[in-house]
Design a protein around this motif. Sequence first.
Motif, short mmCIF file in Angstrom:
data_model
loop_
_atom_site.label_atom_id
_atom_site.label_comp_id
_atom_site.label_asym_id
_atom_site.label_seq_id
_atom_site.Cartn_x
_atom_site.Cartn_y
_atom_site.Cartn_z
N ILE A 81 -33.59 104.45 62.56
CA ILE A 81 -33.59 104.34 61.10
C ILE A 81 -34.84 103.61 60.63
N PHE A 82 -35.61 104.23 59.73
CA PHE A 82 -36.70 103.53 59.07
C PHE A 82 -36.37 103.42 57.59
N GLU A 83 -37.04 102.53 56.87
CA GLU A 83 -36.67 102.31 55.47
C GLU A 83 -37.88 101.90 54.65
N GLU A 84 -37.64 101.16 53.57
CA GLU A 84 -38.71 100.71 52.67
C GLU A 84 -39.27 101.86 51.84
N THR A 85 -38.39 102.51 51.05
CA THR A 85 -38.85 103.61 50.20
C THR A 85 -39.88 103.13 49.18
N PRO A 114 -24.41 109.79 61.75
CA PRO A 114 -23.34 110.53 62.42
C PRO A 114 -23.69 110.99 63.83
N ARG A 115 -24.97 111.00 64.15
CA ARG A 115 -25.42 111.47 65.46
C ARG A 115 -26.83 110.93 65.70
N GLY A 116 -27.39 111.21 66.87
CA GLY A 116 -28.76 110.81 67.14
C GLY A 116 -29.75 111.51 66.23
N GLY A 117 -30.97 110.97 66.18
CA GLY A 117 -31.99 111.54 65.32
C GLY A 117 -32.66 110.47 64.48
N LEU A 118 -33.51 110.90 63.56
CA LEU A 118 -34.27 110.00 62.70
C LEU A 118 -33.73 110.04 61.28
N TYR A 119 -33.54 108.86 60.68
CA TYR A 119 -32.96 108.74 59.36
C TYR A 119 -33.79 107.81 58.48
N LEU A 120 -33.88 108.15 57.20
CA LEU A 120 -34.48 107.26 56.21
C LEU A 120 -33.38 106.48 55.51
N LEU A 121 -33.53 105.17 55.42
CA LEU A 121 -32.59 104.32 54.70
C LEU A 121 -33.15 104.03 53.31
N ASP A 122 -32.43 104.46 52.29
CA ASP A 122 -32.82 104.22 50.90
C ASP A 122 -32.23 102.88 50.46
N MET A 138 -49.10 104.01 54.04
CA MET A 138 -49.52 104.79 55.20
C MET A 138 -49.13 104.09 56.50
N GLY A 139 -49.27 102.76 56.51
CA GLY A 139 -48.85 102.00 57.68
C GLY A 139 -47.34 102.00 57.83
N ALA A 140 -46.62 101.79 56.72
CA ALA A 140 -45.16 101.77 56.77
C ALA A 140 -44.62 103.12 57.23
N TYR A 141 -45.24 104.19 56.77
CA TYR A 141 -44.82 105.54 57.15
C TYR A 141 -44.99 105.77 58.65
N ALA A 142 -46.03 105.17 59.23
CA ALA A 142 -46.31 105.38 60.66
C ALA A 142 -45.17 104.89 61.54
N LYS A 143 -44.35 103.96 61.05
CA LYS A 143 -43.21 103.46 61.84
C LYS A 143 -42.20 104.56 62.14
N SER A 144 -42.21 105.63 61.35
CA SER A 144 -41.20 106.67 61.51
C SER A 144 -41.50 107.61 62.67
N GLY A 145 -42.70 107.53 63.25
CA GLY A 145 -43.03 108.42 64.35
C GLY A 145 -43.28 109.84 63.88
N VAL A 183 -28.37 105.17 76.52
CA VAL A 183 -29.37 105.01 75.46
C VAL A 183 -28.97 105.83 74.23
N SER A 184 -28.32 106.96 74.46
CA SER A 184 -27.91 107.84 73.35
C SER A 184 -26.86 107.20 72.45
N GLU A 185 -26.27 106.09 72.88
CA GLU A 185 -25.29 105.39 72.05
C GLU A 185 -25.91 104.30 71.19
N LEU A 186 -27.22 104.13 71.30
CA LEU A 186 -27.91 103.09 70.54
C LEU A 186 -28.27 103.57 69.13
N ILE A 187 -28.26 102.62 68.21
CA ILE A 187 -28.86 102.79 66.88
C ILE A 187 -29.92 101.70 66.74
N ILE A 188 -31.14 102.10 66.37
CA ILE A 188 -32.25 101.15 66.28
C ILE A 188 -32.87 101.26 64.89
N GLY A 189 -33.13 100.13 64.27
CA GLY A 189 -33.81 100.11 62.98
C GLY A 189 -35.23 99.61 63.11
#
Length: 399
Positions: A179-183, A264-272, A242-249, A140-146
């Motif tokens: 990865i979450f987005e929609e700035t 570059p590694r696991g974790g949470l990222y914002l896509l601009d 507020m709803g879109a932000y909730a997707k980020s956990g 699971v640690s090798e996954l990237i999910i958007g």
Amino acid sequence: MTELAGYLRSDGRKGIRNTVAVAYLVECAHHVAREIALPWRENDVHVIGFPGCYPNAYAEKMMERLCTHPNVGAVLMVSLGCESFNKYALERVVAASGRPVKTIIIQGTGGTRASIKEGRAWVETQRAVLDRQETVPMAVSELIIGTVCGGSDGTSGITGNPAAGRAFDQLITEGAACIFEETGELIGCEHIMAARAITPELGRILEQSVAKAARYYATLGYGSFAAGNAEGGLSTIEEKSMGAYAKSGASAISGLLKPGDIPPRGGLYLLDVVPDGEVRFGFPNINDNAEIAELIACGAHCVLFVTGRGSVVGSAISPVVKICANPETYRRMQDDMDVDAGRILEGRAGLDQIGTEIRDLVVSLGQGARTKSEELGHQEFILTYKSFEPLGPSCLPAG
């Protein structure tokens, strides 16, 4: 430890699909590419491409990342012959990744029929080779999910989006990159988002990305707020945010990406996703599939798509998990939906329960399961012109 079955690539990454990508390099080659892929519409041969006739660095980077995505096993490029897209550079990138690649130039091959015949013969050969490829263990640690939301309504921010956020938190705990987005749909939430950054400087960069989006949309005179959002009960962009932000956990934010940048590694990222510089090419994303393509270009093995109104789209290359926020919409469109998050609204399930269902569904995709959009043959794709500056060092601080 949960184990998935992945397709190993030469760079060490693993895919959960083994797709042949048929990539057109100008709109004039789109029909030929689509006809080449048609016999395999249910056998993981997907059409992607760039329609423009003029060069664009963003589009070239996107196509490089998509054609070397871990879910892609071979690439057929289809060129008219006189477009500006640098087909030879793209071919070199794909070949260097260890994937089989071939370029058909329609003007040199002899036109439509000859190009379709040659392209189908090549795809048939590659599809047979890929079908024999054995999988290897994948964590699971090798996954990237958007994640993305579209067709939002008043239920999206109450059920589907926060449930996706709970799934993100679980997957990040297991080492995955999310990865979450929609700035342009985070306006009003930038300060609370910045407080979750792992460094103060990253927090300021996150705030600046939202401010850039606000300026961009103000220049265009139209925000990221559709008529359907209002019909569904949303009143302002801040409420939608507020709803879109909730997707980020609730996890700490590890960095900021731009389209085509791979975590570059696991974790949470914002896509601009909003272009840098002056407004040049119109709306940052003209529909949800443009955002999905950008998430996939960042390496996303799958994309969580939250909808209240009822979107039906899928995507080429990476599966799309449809999370329905509205229970009435789910009952009406359940053939297109993977998760009924509307049960939260009716008291039939809790956020954590739905979050776990989403997490488990993501894992199942790496064990052979397919999404509703895949079963229905959805392979939507779109790529337009944009312009971005490279990431600065503060965008991806050391974890």
